[in-house]
Structures are given as structure tokens and as C-alpha cells.
Scaffold this motif. Structure first.
Motif, PDB file in Angstrom:
ATOM      1  N   LEU A 199       0.706  -1.163   0.030  1.00  0.00           N
ATOM      2  CA  LEU A 199      -0.031  -0.022  -0.061  1.00  0.00           C
ATOM      3  C   LEU A 199       0.898   1.181   0.110  1.00  0.00           C
ATOM      4  CD1 LEU A 199      -2.924  -1.079   2.668  1.00  0.00           C
ATOM      5  CD2 LEU A 199      -2.854  -0.775   0.052  1.00  0.00           C
ATOM      6  N   GLY A 200       1.907   1.267   0.826  1.00  0.00           N
ATOM      7  CA  GLY A 200       2.786   2.237   0.785  1.00  0.00           C
ATOM      8  C   GLY A 200       3.343   2.707  -0.632  1.00  0.00           C
ATOM      9  N   ALA A 201       4.008   1.359  -1.401  1.00  0.00           N
ATOM     10  CA  ALA A 201       4.595   1.787  -2.753  1.00  0.00           C
ATOM     11  C   ALA A 201       3.353   2.165  -3.691  1.00  0.00           C
ATOM     12  CB  ALA A 201       5.081   0.452  -3.149  1.00  0.00           C
ATOM     13  N   GLU A 202       2.352   1.866  -3.549  1.00  0.00           N
ATOM     14  CA  GLU A 202       1.221   2.185  -4.573  1.00  0.00           C
ATOM     15  C   GLU A 202       0.750   3.655  -4.140  1.00  0.00           C
ATOM     16  OE1 GLU A 202      -1.915  -0.447  -3.718  1.00  0.00           O
ATOM     17  OE2 GLU A 202      -1.293  -2.164  -5.165  1.00  0.00           O
ATOM     18  N   ALA A 203       0.879   4.055  -2.922  1.00  0.00           N
ATOM     19  CA  ALA A 203       0.638   5.549  -2.792  1.00  0.00           C
ATOM     20  C   ALA A 203       1.561   6.321  -3.017  1.00  0.00           C
ATOM     21  CB  ALA A 203       0.277   5.799  -1.127  1.00  0.00           C
ATOM     22  N   GLU A 222      16.384   2.778   2.815  1.00  0.00           N
ATOM     23  CA  GLU A 222      17.433   2.261   2.033  1.00  0.00           C
ATOM     24  C   GLU A 222      16.994   1.285   0.929  1.00  0.00           C
ATOM     25  OE1 GLU A 222      19.881   0.377   5.028  1.00  0.00           O
ATOM     26  OE2 GLU A 222      20.195   2.162   5.960  1.00  0.00           O
ATOM     27  N   THR A 223      15.919   0.913   0.985  1.00  0.00           N
ATOM     28  CA  THR A 223      15.422  -0.202  -0.260  1.00  0.00           C
ATOM     29  C   THR A 223      14.479   0.496  -0.957  1.00  0.00           C
ATOM     30  OG1 THR A 223      13.686  -1.249   1.289  1.00  0.00           O
ATOM     31  CG2 THR A 223      15.950  -2.147   1.278  1.00  0.00           C
ATOM     32  N   THR A 240      10.375  -1.540  -3.574  1.00  0.00           N
ATOM     33  CA  THR A 240      11.098  -1.673  -2.078  1.00  0.00           C
ATOM     34  C   THR A 240      10.910  -3.066  -2.026  1.00  0.00           C
ATOM     35  OG1 THR A 240      10.738  -0.902   0.183  1.00  0.00           O
ATOM     36  CG2 THR A 240       8.879  -1.290  -1.015  1.00  0.00           C
ATOM     37  N   THR A 241      11.625  -3.231  -0.819  1.00  0.00           N
ATOM     38  CA  THR A 241      11.811  -4.680  -0.241  1.00  0.00           C
ATOM     39  C   THR A 241      11.121  -4.812   1.117  1.00  0.00           C
ATOM     40  OG1 THR A 241      14.105  -4.684   0.292  1.00  0.00           O
ATOM     41  CG2 THR A 241      13.669  -5.697  -1.844  1.00  0.00           C
ATOM     42  N   VAL A 242      10.463  -5.840   1.508  1.00  0.00           N
ATOM     43  CA  VAL A 242      10.039  -6.130   2.888  1.00  0.00           C
ATOM     44  C   VAL A 242      10.745  -7.099   3.206  1.00  0.00           C
ATOM     45  CG1 VAL A 242       7.847  -6.684   3.998  1.00  0.00           C
ATOM     46  CG2 VAL A 242       7.650  -5.575   1.711  1.00  0.00           C
ATOM     47  N   ARG A 243      11.118  -6.988   4.590  1.00  0.00           N
ATOM     48  CA  ARG A 243      11.816  -7.902   5.368  1.00  0.00           C
ATOM     49  C   ARG A 243      10.955  -8.731   6.054  1.00  0.00           C
ATOM     50  NH1 ARG A 243      17.385  -4.619   6.516  1.00  0.00           N
ATOM     51  NH2 ARG A 243      18.335  -4.995   4.434  1.00  0.00           N
ATOM     52  N   LEU A 244      10.890 -10.062   6.415  1.00  0.00           N
ATOM     53  CA  LEU A 244       9.785 -10.623   7.053  1.00  0.00           C
ATOM     54  C   LEU A 244      10.155 -10.645   8.467  1.00  0.00           C
ATOM     55  CD1 LEU A 244       9.495 -13.977   5.078  1.00  0.00           C
ATOM     56  CD2 LEU A 244       7.995 -11.844   4.991  1.00  0.00           C
ATOM     57  N   ARG A 284      10.238  -8.668  -2.551  1.00  0.00           N
ATOM     58  CA  ARG A 284      10.122  -7.192  -3.352  1.00  0.00           C
ATOM     59  C   ARG A 284       8.853  -6.721  -3.814  1.00  0.00           C
ATOM     60  NH1 ARG A 284      11.109  -6.513  -9.322  1.00  0.00           N
ATOM     61  NH2 ARG A 284      12.181  -4.526  -9.422  1.00  0.00           N
ATOM     62  N   VAL A 285       8.551  -5.687  -3.585  1.00  0.00           N
ATOM     63  CA  VAL A 285       7.430  -5.149  -3.885  1.00  0.00           C
ATOM     64  C   VAL A 285       7.332  -3.953  -4.692  1.00  0.00           C
ATOM     65  CG1 VAL A 285       5.248  -3.839  -2.904  1.00  0.00           C
ATOM     66  CG2 VAL A 285       6.221  -5.482  -1.729  1.00  0.00           C
ATOM     67  N   GLN A 286       6.554  -3.765  -5.950  1.00  0.00           N
ATOM     68  CA  GLN A 286       6.711  -2.967  -6.863  1.00  0.00           C
ATOM     69  C   GLN A 286       5.346  -2.439  -7.227  1.00  0.00           C
ATOM     70  OE1 GLN A 286       9.146  -3.889 -10.407  1.00  0.00           O
ATOM     71  NE2 GLN A 286       8.138  -2.428 -11.505  1.00  0.00           N
TER      72      GLN A 286
END
Length: 151
Positions: free
Chosen positions: A45-49, A87-88, A115-119, A135-137
Motif C-alpha cells: 500500500l505504501g509503494a502504491e501510494a 534504504e530499499t 521496495t523490499t519487505v523484510r519478514l 520485493r514489492v513494486q
């Protein structure tokens, strides 16, 4: 009186204990899955926004310098609001049709945020946190006015 069981052992009352043991074994991974999917969804949601708002800000800006300044401010606000890892986060701006200067008047801009999401709960030991990252795009497209930059 109950007749004696052939095995000679008394199993009375062990079903509740077995249910609790199996329940805990199944419940822990389920809770982790919910937490991990929540973290991935938040970053998505953050990347889309970020992509959507930056595309709008760039398209509505009067010139390239203002567009860059406003897009940096929007990205910083979204990184803070959604808890993205600074950073990502990678921001890419492209124009269609390809132009010498991007953004330009009449062009269609394509903003891509990656961006990348660390679990959660994955240790940094041996780089496990990076190898398990997701990885989220997100992309957003916005048409720039033909009068852009004419002011």
C-alpha cells in the motif's frame, strides 16, 4: 462400573491435552503468516501510494525543479507514514514517448516505486533477512499537460 480395557492403560482425559498441543503447533505458524502478510500488505500500500501521489505531483508541478522538490517531499512523507525502509525504496521516472527531458509537456509519465519487505522475526544471521525479503513494486501513470513548464 466400566469394563477393563484390553490395553490395560487409562487414556481418560488425554484428548484435551492432545488438542492443546496440536492447537499450539498449528496456531503459531498461522499467527506468523498473518503478521508477515500484514507487513507485506502495508509495504504494498505504501509503494502504491508513493507511485500514485508522486505521479500526480510531477504532472501538476509548474516546472522540473518544483516537480523534483515536491516528489522528494511526498516520498519522504510516505516513507515515514507507511514505515518503508528508506534504504530499499527505489523511485524511477520514465516518459512515454521517450523524450530528451523527462518530464516534458504533453508526455505520459510512468512512476515506478520498488521496495523490499523484510519478514518479521528473521534474524540478520548469515544474511537470512535479505534472502527472505519480498520485493514489492508499484506503478502509476499520469498525463502531463501540454502547457507544462510554460509559465
Amino acid at each position: 462400573m466400566h469394563p477393563p480395557r484390553p490395553s490395560g492403560r487409562d487414556d481418560e482425559g488425554s484428548a484435551a491435552l492432545e488438542f492443546i498441543a496440536v492447537g499450539v503447533i498449528l496456531l503459531v505458524p498461522l499467527i506468523y503468516l498473518v503478521i508477515a502478510l500484514g507487513a507485506i500488505q502495508e509495504q504494498t500500500l505504501g509503494a502504491e501510494a508513493a507511485a500514485r501521489h508522486i505521479a500526480r505531483v510531477v504532472a501538476r508541478a509548474p516546472d522540473a525543479a518544483t516537480a523534483a522538490e515536491r516528489s522528494d517531499a511526498v516520498l519522504a512523507a510516505i516513507v515515514d507514514e507507511y514505515g518503508l525502509d528508506e534504504e530499499t525504496v527505489n523511485l524511477t521516472l520514465a516518459c512515454a514517448p521517450p523524450a530528451v527531458e523527462c518530464p516534458s509537456a504533453g508526455a505520459t509519465i510512468v512512476v515506478t516505486v520498488t521496495t523490499t519487505v523484510r519478514l518479521p522475526l528473521v534474524p540478520e544471521l548469515f544474511g537470512l533477512d535479505r534472502s527472505t525479503a519480498v520485493r514489492v513494486q508499484a506503478e502509476a501513470v499520469q498525463k502531463v499537460s501540454r502547457l507544462w513548464g510554460a509559465e
